[in-house]
Scaffold this motif. Sequence first.
Motif, PDB file in Angstrom:
ATOM      1  N   GLU A  31       0.830  -1.226   0.000  1.00  0.00           N
ATOM      2  CA  GLU A  31       0.000   0.000   0.000  1.00  0.00           C
ATOM      3  C   GLU A  31       0.856   1.264   0.000  1.00  0.00           C
ATOM      4  O   GLU A  31       0.404   2.314  -0.412  1.00  0.00           O
ATOM      5  CB  GLU A  31      -0.943   0.025   1.218  1.00  0.00           C
ATOM      6  N   LYS A  32       2.087   1.145   0.475  1.00  0.00           N
ATOM      7  CA  LYS A  32       2.949   2.342   0.413  1.00  0.00           C
ATOM      8  C   LYS A  32       3.127   2.749  -1.054  1.00  0.00           C
ATOM      9  O   LYS A  32       3.038   3.926  -1.400  1.00  0.00           O
ATOM     10  CB  LYS A  32       4.317   2.080   1.063  1.00  0.00           C
ATOM     11  N   ILE A  37       2.282   6.260  -2.645  1.00  0.00           N
ATOM     12  CA  ILE A  37       2.945   6.867  -3.813  1.00  0.00           C
ATOM     13  C   ILE A  37       1.959   6.906  -4.983  1.00  0.00           C
ATOM     14  O   ILE A  37       1.969   7.831  -5.790  1.00  0.00           O
ATOM     15  CB  ILE A  37       4.216   6.046  -4.165  1.00  0.00           C
ATOM     16  N   GLY A 149      13.796   6.464  -4.194  1.00  0.00           N
ATOM     17  CA  GLY A 149      13.217   6.936  -5.458  1.00  0.00           C
ATOM     18  C   GLY A 149      12.814   5.803  -6.400  1.00  0.00           C
ATOM     19  O   GLY A 149      12.129   6.033  -7.397  1.00  0.00           O
ATOM     20  N   THR A 152       9.498   5.398  -7.949  1.00  0.00           N
ATOM     21  CA  THR A 152       9.028   6.481  -8.823  1.00  0.00           C
ATOM     22  C   THR A 152       9.813   6.514 -10.129  1.00  0.00           C
ATOM     23  O   THR A 152       9.947   7.558 -10.758  1.00  0.00           O
ATOM     24  CB  THR A 152       9.104   7.852  -8.102  1.00  0.00           C
ATOM     25  N   VAL A 196      18.664  12.881  -5.526  1.00  0.00           N
ATOM     26  CA  VAL A 196      17.428  13.565  -5.167  1.00  0.00           C
ATOM     27  C   VAL A 196      17.324  13.731  -3.666  1.00  0.00           C
ATOM     28  O   VAL A 196      17.713  12.853  -2.903  1.00  0.00           O
ATOM     29  CB  VAL A 196      16.209  12.791  -5.731  1.00  0.00           C
ATOM     30  N   TYR A 205       7.966  21.390  -5.173  1.00  0.00           N
ATOM     31  CA  TYR A 205       6.898  21.204  -6.163  1.00  0.00           C
ATOM     32  C   TYR A 205       5.645  21.959  -5.681  1.00  0.00           C
ATOM     33  O   TYR A 205       5.038  22.734  -6.419  1.00  0.00           O
ATOM     34  CB  TYR A 205       6.632  19.698  -6.297  1.00  0.00           C
ATOM     35  N   HIS A 233       2.300  17.731 -13.648  1.00  0.00           N
ATOM     36  CA  HIS A 233       3.480  16.890 -13.822  1.00  0.00           C
ATOM     37  C   HIS A 233       3.384  15.814 -12.748  1.00  0.00           C
ATOM     38  O   HIS A 233       3.153  16.127 -11.564  1.00  0.00           O
ATOM     39  CB  HIS A 233       4.750  17.733 -13.643  1.00  0.00           C
ATOM     40  N   PRO A 235       5.478  13.014 -11.076  1.00  0.00           N
ATOM     41  CA  PRO A 235       6.622  12.146 -10.764  1.00  0.00           C
ATOM     42  C   PRO A 235       6.108  10.838 -10.163  1.00  0.00           C
ATOM     43  O   PRO A 235       6.727   9.799 -10.291  1.00  0.00           O
ATOM     44  CB  PRO A 235       7.418  12.947  -9.740  1.00  0.00           C
ATOM     45  N   MET A 239       1.611  12.956  -6.138  1.00  0.00           N
ATOM     46  CA  MET A 239       2.247  14.280  -6.043  1.00  0.00           C
ATOM     47  C   MET A 239       1.311  15.409  -6.470  1.00  0.00           C
ATOM     48  O   MET A 239       1.167  16.424  -5.776  1.00  0.00           O
ATOM     49  CB  MET A 239       3.543  14.284  -6.877  1.00  0.00           C
TER      50      MET A 239
END
Length: 390
Positions: A31-32, A37, A149, A152, A196, A205, A233, A235, A239
């Motif tokens: 679920e994360k 995400i 990351g 993503t 990042v 953002y 946008h 990512p 987001m």
Amino acid sequence: MDIGIDKIGFYAPHLYVDMNKLAVSREVEPEKFTIGIGQEKMAVAPITQDTVTLAANAALDILTEADKEKIDFVIFGTETGVDHSKSAGVYIHHLLGMNPWARTVEVKQACYGATAAIQMAKGHIALNPSSKVLVLGADIARYGLKTSGEATQGAGAIAMVISAEPKIMKLEEHSAYLTADVMDFWRPVYSEMALVDGKLSNEQYISFFSKIWGKYKEKSGLALQDFEAICYHLPYTKMGYKALKTVLDETAEETQERLLSNYKISTQYSRNIGNIYTGSLYLALLSLLEQKEDLAAGSRIGLFSYGSGAVGEFFTGILQPNYRNYLNTRQHTELFSARTEVSVSEYEQIFAETLPKDGTSIELDTDQDPAKICLAGMKDHMRQYIHKTK
Ligand code: COA
């Protein structure tokens, strides 16, 4: 004269990894990735696909001979360039057999590159109304195995023809944009992987969106209720939602519901592809246009572009009469359904495969890749591309 998006094409590699399985392998709760995400599947680029081939495959099916004749400017937004000097666009110009009497360049500002390309195209068409411009946005997002990351990542490309009297969406006059020197995400020239500061990039953002939206309202006199949808946008699909949420209390419940529901539809493609950096905003737009069947012509769509480092822009477009007739929805549905799942260990092997960096020649097996345009190898320090149907 109206100027805007006349055609829009999309391509993603034929392989993907399931985010539930990636989560299990990384010992995090699925679920994360799927809720926190907001990603279901992540496109995986085989070694036979790079940004040149992804973009060329995206453009291949939208361009007619008449378009190729009229296109006198090719602008390629990417942050996964294959050469420090030569524009990736020049390879594509050749692979697609475009009119030689054209300008071709690559532009870079992280995920903002394709938006810069669209704005340059708009100016070019204003000065040369009978021309067309090919705008490309293609990237392979790589943060590294087992990094935060990783969930993503993604790979894919968007190709757009920008012209006068566009068939899909005319771009409106007002636009707001902002630059600030921020180290939230970057990739030094010696690194295959992006560096990042994830939390900072999320904050920036949202902060960019808030400032730019404020400036846009000042310039245009418009408010949230004037929009059918806002595309972001992406990512990762959570987001844009985080940014949208910060402004929803500016408007009545009915508008809030509309924007939230349309936001969800705009994330459908990205949820199954992952981050394609420069193309991500336009993949959101494509998802909205192709998946919301009752989206009326005349609707105003907001577009928020953000490229870490950082540059952001908010601009808008109006959907044109019968725009649905000019979308390639069926082809894109087939592209999604024809993909092959790879296991986490296969994905890890593919991720580890890279081209030689010492000038050694290599021949790649392009039979395993169903794409029409592939990278076939390296010879004498030069990339070798093939167009299977030529
Ligand atoms: N069920 C549901 N949600 C869960 C969860 C579970 N079991 N476990 C965690 N989550 C949620 C967290 O609450 C968090 O939600 P929130 O952001 O709304 O607070 C989300 O999942 C992510 O968790 P987090 O701990 O912040 O993840 P992370 O530290 O691994 O990093 C990124 C997430 C996005 C920062 C990271 O993937 C990254 O750096 N990506 C690249 C940069 C990027 O995409 N930047 C965006 C701007 S360009």
